[in-house]
Structure formats: C-alpha cells, structure tokens
Design an enzyme around this catalytic site. Structure first.
Site, PDB file in Angstrom:
ATOM      1  CG  ASN A  19       1.730  75.132  43.624  1.00  8.27           C
ATOM      2  OD1 ASN A  19       0.712  75.741  43.298  1.00  8.27           O
ATOM      3  ND2 ASN A  19       1.763  73.824  43.729  1.00  8.27           N
ATOM      4  NE  ARG A  71       2.408  74.903  52.772  1.00  5.58           N
ATOM      5  CZ  ARG A  71       3.447  74.062  52.693  1.00  5.58           C
ATOM      6  NH1 ARG A  71       3.951  73.519  53.790  1.00  5.58           N
ATOM      7  NH2 ARG A  71       3.988  73.783  51.536  1.00  5.58           N
ATOM      8  NE  ARG A 100       6.790  75.527  47.775  1.00  7.52           N
ATOM      9  CZ  ARG A 100       5.839  74.726  48.236  1.00  7.52           C
ATOM     10  NH1 ARG A 100       6.121  73.830  49.183  1.00  7.52           N
ATOM     11  NH2 ARG A 100       4.611  74.795  47.778  1.00  7.52           N
ATOM     12  CE  LYS A 134       5.478  85.820  42.285  1.00  5.46           C
ATOM     13  NZ  LYS A 134       5.872  85.616  43.688  1.00  5.46           N
ATOM     14  N   PRO A 180       6.643  91.204  38.761  1.00  8.30           N
ATOM     15  CG  PRO A 180       7.304  90.864  40.961  1.00  8.30           C
ATOM     16  CD  PRO A 180       6.942  91.948  40.002  1.00  8.30           C
ATOM     17  CG  ASP A 227       0.935  86.853  42.159  1.00  9.65           C
ATOM     18  OD1 ASP A 227       0.680  87.878  41.507  1.00  9.65           O
ATOM     19  OD2 ASP A 227       0.386  86.600  43.232  1.00  9.65           O
TER      20      ASP A 227
END
Length: 299
Positions: free
Chosen positions: A126, A131, A180, A223, A240, A242
């Site tokens: 997310n 970033r 996280r 993922k 994966p 996403d």
DNA sequence: AGCCAGGCCCAAC
DNA sequence: GTTGGGCATGGC
C-alpha cells in the site's frame, strides 16, 4: 561469451547481451540504485557500494574488484542466464507480451539479498515506489553499518535483522514507515531468532515450502511473498499480483477484476516457469506507458 | 487538494 | 473460506 577485464579498480564486461541499466534498475524490483547524470547507476548491494555504467554496449563495474565481481556482482546481475531464450519463448505467447518485452528488452531479474528483499517488500505494501525508496534509504541511514563516503555521499549497508529486532516500533518513527514499522520489528525478531538460517535455506527449498514460511512472517501476504521468491530466491514461476498487474490481467487478458485465482492459473498455463519474468516485463511496460517519463535511450 | 500506491491484518460472516 | 474496513504516509 562475456569478455572480462580488470583495470584501475574497475571490471569491464564486453559482450553482455540483454542488459540495459534503466530497464533493470528502474523497474521496481530494487530500491537502492540511483541514476547519475551520465546514465550510470550508483548503489549498495551485499554491503558493497558501486557504480555501474554502460558505454557502447560495454558494462563498466566501477570500484569493483575482480574478486567481488565473481563473488557478488556476476550473480547479482544474473549474468549467467540466457534472457534471449526466455524472451523468445515468452514473445510467442501473445502480441501484448511481445510488445512489453520489446519495451523492456534489457531487463534482468537481480538476485538480491533475501533479508533485504523481505524487508523492502514489506515496506512496499500500500505504498508507491518513490516513497518505498525513501523508506528503505531512511532505514539504512538510521540502522545500517556505515560503509564510508562514496561519490560524495555517505553509504550504508542494509541493517541486520538482529539490530532491527532490538528496536521498539516507536524507535523507527523517524524513518516514516507508517504502520509497517510494527511488521518490520516483528519480522526482524522472527528472522533473528535463528540468525536468518531458515530464510537463507529457502533458496534450495521448494516454492511451496518457501511460500508457506514467508506467509508466516508478520506483514507478508501472497503478493509480497511472491516478490521475495522472484527477486531473491530464483523462483521464476512466482507471479506477484499487485494493482498494476491486476489491471493488465483484466484489460489485456480479460480476466474478471479481482479473480486472483484465475490470474495465477493464466500465468501458470501461458508463462510457466518464467511467469515471474513475464510479470516483470508487463509491470515495467504498464507503468512506463502510464508515466510518460523522459526518454532514456542508451546502449 | 485529493487520490492512490508492487497489500496485509483481523474481525465478521 | 471469504469479504471488507482500517491502516500511516507522502508523491503526484
């Protein structure tokens, strides 16, 4: 065959095929390589800082010894694999895949450090790539071993599990990891508990075994587990899913939005053992055509 | 200014 | 076993 020569603390590789630096370092598989003005990339991997450039098809590994080339960079850059053959087989599948491969023809899947890949992709959830890079760099600057100044900038190794395991999530606040941070500390504890031995052993374990262990870690779901297996464990059938790839699977292959199971089945059936590599060509292509970034022609 | 990002956790079905 | 809300943060 690659011709390898060493001079002035630099390793020169002639005859490397299917490698273009931006396709490889700027495709979302790694977060610690920075593009220089001259188109070369500077970064840190396995505790070594280096600069990698390309002139007229010749790869220059700057500030790299011949010993480190054989011990680290040859496998890191996956130079022993024949991507020409892989691209040929995948291109036969359908015109869209062929187009994606034409676009990212110089992409290679790096063989990255398992621990670093684990933590980096927990941070990826997310989140956006710009970033994620900042999060990873902040983590390294705050908790990684200093490697000295290189190219005008202090460089740091990726932090060790045992060092992150000692932290309280609150102490990671300056790194701005958001929610996280809890996952990072928890997973670091789990990994440090056996000094990373289980994680390292997954390279030789079956995909199923690796997947199940990774899912047991805090902050790792389907993922992220697939990314770790693809980018650090040579499990190239990992696919994966996403948000970008889900979009592609829906718009290009007309699979109902959100039908993850069918998407995985499609990948297995059509891309087989190279599903993860196919996925990465699609990912790079899907993102590039949506970002109209500046042209970056090079060798 | 909002929307969204290489999703996962956990509670409620 | 599946579904959906909540989630810290900042790039763009």
């Amino acid at each position: 065959m690659i011709k390898i020569t060493e001079e002035n603390n630099r390793v020169i590789l002639e005859g490397v095929k299917d490698l273009q630096l931006d396709h490889t370092f700027d495709n979302g598989q790694c977060f610690r390589w920075y593009r220089e003005e001259d188109g070369s990339y500077t970064g840190v991997a396995f505790g070594r800082a280096a600069n990698i450039g390309c002139i007229d098809g010749t790869i220059l590994l700057n500030d790299v010894s011949l010993k480190d080339y054989y011990e680290i960079w040859k496998d890191y850059l996956d130079l022993e694999r024949d991507y020409g053959e892989i691209k040929r087989k995948l291109s036969e599948q359908d015109p869209d895949m062929e187009k994606a491969i034409g676009y990212g023809h110089g992409m290679r899947i790096l063989q990255q450090d398992k621990w670093e890949t684990l933590i980096s992709f927990i941070l990826s959830q997310n989140n956006n790539i710009a970033r994620i890079r900042n999060c990873v760099e902040g983590l390294c600057t705050a908790h990684g071993k200093p490697l000295g100044k290189y190219r005008g900038k202090m460089q740091y190794a990726f932090p060790r599990a045992e060092d992150l395991a000692k932290l309280r999530p609150q102490e990671l606040e300056p790194c701005r990891l958001g929610y996280r941070a809890n996952y990072i500390v928890e997973t670091a504890k789990q990994i440090a508990a056996d000094d990373g031995r289980t994680l390292e052993s997954l390279g030789k374990a079956s995909a199923k075994e690796a997947y199940e262990y990774l899912l047991s870690l805090s902050g790792v779901g389907p993922k992220v587990a697939n990314c770790i297996m693809l980018f650090s464990m040579e499990k190239y059938d990992s696919f994966p899913l996403d948000v970008w790839i889900k979009r592609v699977m829906n718009q290009v292959y007309h699979i109902e939005e959100g039908n993850v199971k069918k998407m995985q089945e499609y990948a297995t059936e059509h891309f087989g053992a190279y599903g993860g590599i196919a996925q990465q060509y699609l990912f790079y292509y899907a993102r590039e055509i949506n970002s109209r970034r500046r042209d970056r022609s090079e060798c």
